[in-house]
Motif scaffolding. Structure first.
Motif, PDB file in Angstrom:
ATOM      1  N   SER A  39      42.479  39.379  34.714  1.00 24.02           N
ATOM      2  CA  SER A  39      41.850  40.425  35.678  1.00 24.02           C
ATOM      3  C   SER A  39      40.875  39.551  35.865  1.00 24.02           C
ATOM      4  O   SER A  39      40.073  40.143  36.876  1.00 24.02           O
ATOM      5  N   VAL A  42      41.456  39.457  39.381  1.00 27.96           N
ATOM      6  CA  VAL A  42      41.052  40.351  40.395  1.00 27.96           C
ATOM      7  C   VAL A  42      39.599  40.744  41.100  1.00 27.96           C
ATOM      8  O   VAL A  42      39.289  40.712  41.914  1.00 27.96           O
ATOM      9  N   LYS A  43      39.057  40.245  39.827  1.00 23.62           N
ATOM     10  CA  LYS A  43      37.391  40.433  39.974  1.00 23.62           C
ATOM     11  C   LYS A  43      37.245  39.112  40.425  1.00 23.62           C
ATOM     12  O   LYS A  43      35.639  39.078  41.239  1.00 23.62           O
ATOM     13  N   GLU A  46      37.700  39.948  44.355  1.00 28.02           N
ATOM     14  CA  GLU A  46      36.418  41.114  44.482  1.00 28.02           C
ATOM     15  C   GLU A  46      35.141  40.255  45.049  1.00 28.02           C
ATOM     16  O   GLU A  46      34.597  41.133  46.297  1.00 28.02           O
ATOM     17  N   HIS A 153      38.068  48.753  48.019  1.00 28.77           N
ATOM     18  CA  HIS A 153      38.214  49.946  46.662  1.00 28.77           C
ATOM     19  C   HIS A 153      39.319  50.336  46.358  1.00 28.77           C
ATOM     20  O   HIS A 153      39.659  50.719  45.696  1.00 28.77           O
ATOM     21  N   THR A 158      40.467  46.824  39.948  1.00 28.64           N
ATOM     22  CA  THR A 158      40.114  46.943  38.703  1.00 28.64           C
ATOM     23  C   THR A 158      40.808  48.045  37.353  1.00 28.64           C
ATOM     24  O   THR A 158      41.062  48.724  37.255  1.00 28.64           O
ATOM     25  N   GLU A 159      40.881  46.684  36.310  1.00 27.34           N
ATOM     26  CA  GLU A 159      41.717  47.604  34.868  1.00 27.34           C
ATOM     27  C   GLU A 159      41.058  48.824  34.495  1.00 27.34           C
ATOM     28  O   GLU A 159      41.322  49.287  33.986  1.00 27.34           O
ATOM     29  N   ASP A 535      45.658  46.062  38.765  1.00 23.79           N
ATOM     30  CA  ASP A 535      45.232  45.459  37.866  1.00 23.79           C
ATOM     31  C   ASP A 535      45.524  46.130  36.158  1.00 23.79           C
ATOM     32  O   ASP A 535      45.363  47.090  36.629  1.00 23.79           O
TER      33      ASP A 535
END
Length: 611
Positions: A39, A42-43, A46, A153, A158-159, A535
């Motif tokens: 995760s 992914v962040k 972003e 987005h 994200t999860e 995610d």
């Protein structure tokens, strides 16, 4: 249509091994144990594409550079470099994958500002041909330029957003941004932006607008009441320059006097330490002199007593009758020369003792003389030291008086500077509020014809068809009649809204929407970023939670069919999951397995030595 492609994410730091993931041009799967950095990847993506902040993990301590590699629409490489907790992003027109020391080709800000052309959002949108696109910002038809965050987005999930209650179309879920978010969806599926008109506000917004203007007026009045001078901003800035000049002029003498005062205090302390040492030595010398003079007196007394004994012996030697005055023998026990012998022996003993005492006295007298000389010198130096301390005390007192005068002048200037700076701050704040009020007042115009804000029914139907095909391909149960409800910005499937489903089903529906939207745009040559990052898109099992909604169970079949479908995805897909992907995916896709332990392959995103 122009698209972007992610090539790698790399963390670098001095004396640290890089933490890197290289993304494939098609499908990349990162799977394995929880809490290994999936995760976080992914962040980080972003964050590198304009995110506001990034919560660093402990394993990331010491890493000072984050690199995100991109392939631009024209095929050229671009590397974004951003430090943790920084709004500056440096651009390198090269594929860099290690600690960067070179000068960047350009520098942009991560924060999108429509009035500034120096942001990452504007830079990438220009490359995508989207820098002139306008989207609706309110129900009255007012528009603003498209931002990268409006698109991100819809490609990167994200999860938290994957299982959240906010519909996939919306970024924030707040009423103030809803119109713009729906407008972005309409632009993606139709390829048409909104016309460059400002249609003003609706009735409700006008009431809010009026209240905002009144609030700004009140704030300006409150701040104006705090002003203590009638000077304008230019006069205040000129005055501030004069004050700072005077402060510089006053500060130099104050620093010099402070330095002289410090030196004087140091000198006085040194003299005081010397005086204390003198007093200590004087006490020792005085004590020794007292003891030695007593010893001298004792020696002289002993010598006088021995002289008397010697003289008395001579006199006693003339007595002829009775007991011997030296040894006490009676007359009948005395020999003829008894008294003469005793007198001689006494004289010899007295002379020997006198010689010994005289020698001791001779040794003692020079020592006493030396101590007397040292005592005299110590007393003289002590008087000088006391005089020096008095001199230093006077110098320190004079310097402290000068410091007090100079400090008083400086404090007055500092206080005056604070007043001027406070006035300037108030005037700046008042100017900002006046500017906001002017912009609000300018938003009051209303045109008679408002542009449409809805997606044509035929277009929505075509998108719904792609969404249903996606869910069917994944063999998701109870997901028939899938559709996008543009009036509620919600996804429906199986006769129920997404928000009414359990977390596992919400994840699958969000993933299906995101991939279906990308397929729809790419198949029709419409604008899209060109990649999706998901995610935890398919969850086969989750521990029961008190607030979970009863829903269908997602089987492993859904997971297998999901991965099979993603192998044919027309763009770039990056998937994060806990469970292992099917064998076919392991052989055809770029995969990373995070084991959580250093002994079982790759522990996680960051090198095992740093975990």
């Amino acid at each position: 249509m122009s698209e972007l492609q992610l090539t790698h994410l790399t963390y670098c730091g001095p004396n640290l091994p890089p933490a890197q993931i290289v993304f494939g041009p098609e499908l990349t799967v990162i799977y394995g144990t929880s809490d290994t950095g999936k995760s976080f990847i992914v962040k980080s993506i972003e964050y590198m594409l304009g995110g506001a902040d990034l919560a660093m993990v402990p394993e990331g301590d010491g890493y000072t550079q984050i690199l995100l590699g991109l392939l631009m629409p024209d095929g050229s490489p671009l590397t974004l470099l951003r430090a943790p907790d920084s709004n500056s992003i440096f651009l390198y027109r090269a594929d860099l994958r290690d600690l960067v020391m070179a000068t960047p080709d350009a520098s942009v800000t991560a924060v999108h500002n429509a009035r500034s052309r120096n942001s990452l959002s504007i830079h990438l949108l220009r490359a995508l041909g989207l820098d002139e696109v306008l989207i609706r910002k309110n129900e009255a038809g007012g528009t603003r330029p498209l931002a990268l965050s409006d698109l991100l987005h819809l490609s990167l999930v994200t999860e938290k957003r994957m299982i959240g209650d906010v519909p996939p179309v919306l970024r924030t879920g707040t009423a103030s941004t809803r119109t713009a978010e729906l407008s972005v969806m309409r632009f993606l599926v139709t390829g048409e932006g909104d016309p460059a008109v400002d249609a003003g506000l609706n009735a409700g917004q006008r009431r809010v607008h009026k209240g905002q203007v009144q609030l700004l007026d009140q704030l300006v009045l409150d701040l104006s009441a705090k002003l203590v001078t009638q000077e304008n901003e230019r006069q205040l800035r000129d005055r501030l320059i004069r004050i700072r000049t005077a402060l510089d002029e006053q500060s130099a003498p104050l620093r010099q006097v402070n330095e002289s005062h410090r030196e004087a205090v140091d000198s006085r302390m040194e003299t005081a330490r010397e005086l204390a040492a003198l007093d200590e030595r004087l006490t020792e010398v005085s004590d020794l002199l007292g003891r030695f003079k007593l010893l001298e007196a004792q020696y002289r007394s002993d010598l006088e007593r021995l002289a008397m004994v010697n003289e008395a012996g001579s006199i006693l030697g003339y007595f002829k009758v009775g007991a011997c005055p030296f040894c006490g023998a009676e007359r009948e026990h005395q020999q003829a020369n008894h008294r003469v012998e005793e007198t001689t022996q006494l004289h010899i003993a007295v002379q020997a003792e006198a010689a010994k005492t005289t020698a001791l006295l001779a040794d003692l007298l020079p020592t006493i003389a030396d101590l007397d000389g040292e005592q005299t010198a110590l007393i003289s130096r002590r008087v000088e030291a006391q005089s020096d301390i008095g001199v230093w005390d006077q110098i320190i007192a004079d310097l402290e008086g000068g410091i007090a005068a100079l400090r008083s002048n400086v404090e007055e200037l500092v206080e005056e500077r604070s007043v001027v700076e406070r006035e300037l701050e108030l005037q700046t704040r008042i100017a900002e509020l006046d500017d906001k009020k002017s912009r609000l007042v300018g938003e009051g115009a209303v045109v008679t014809t408002r542009p449409t804000q809805h997606i044509p029914t035929a277009t929505v139907g075509a998108f719904d068809s792609i969404l249903q095909q996606t869910l069917n391909a994944w063999q998701v149960p109870a997901a028939d009649h899938a559709e996008y409800d543009q009036y509620y910005a919600e996804i429906r499937a199986g006769g129920r809204k997404r928000i009414e489903r359990g977390k596992g089903m919400r994840s699958v529906l969000h993933s299906a929407f995101t991939t279906a939207l990308a397929r729809f745009c790419m198949d029709r040559d419409l604008h899209h970023l060109g990649f999706v990052v998901l995610d935890s898109p398919v969850v086969t099992f989750r521990d029961p939670e008190p607030d979970d909604i009863d829903d269908v169970e997602l089987t492993s079949t859904v997971v297998d069919r999901f991965y099979k479908d993603m192998l044919s995805f027309p763009g770039q897909a990056i998937i994060m999951e806990n469970g292992d992907p099917p064998t076919k995916v392991l052989s055809e896709a770029v995969t990373y397995h995070f084991t959580g332990t250093a002994s079982g392959g790759r522990a996680g995103f960051f090198p095992a030595s740093m975990r």
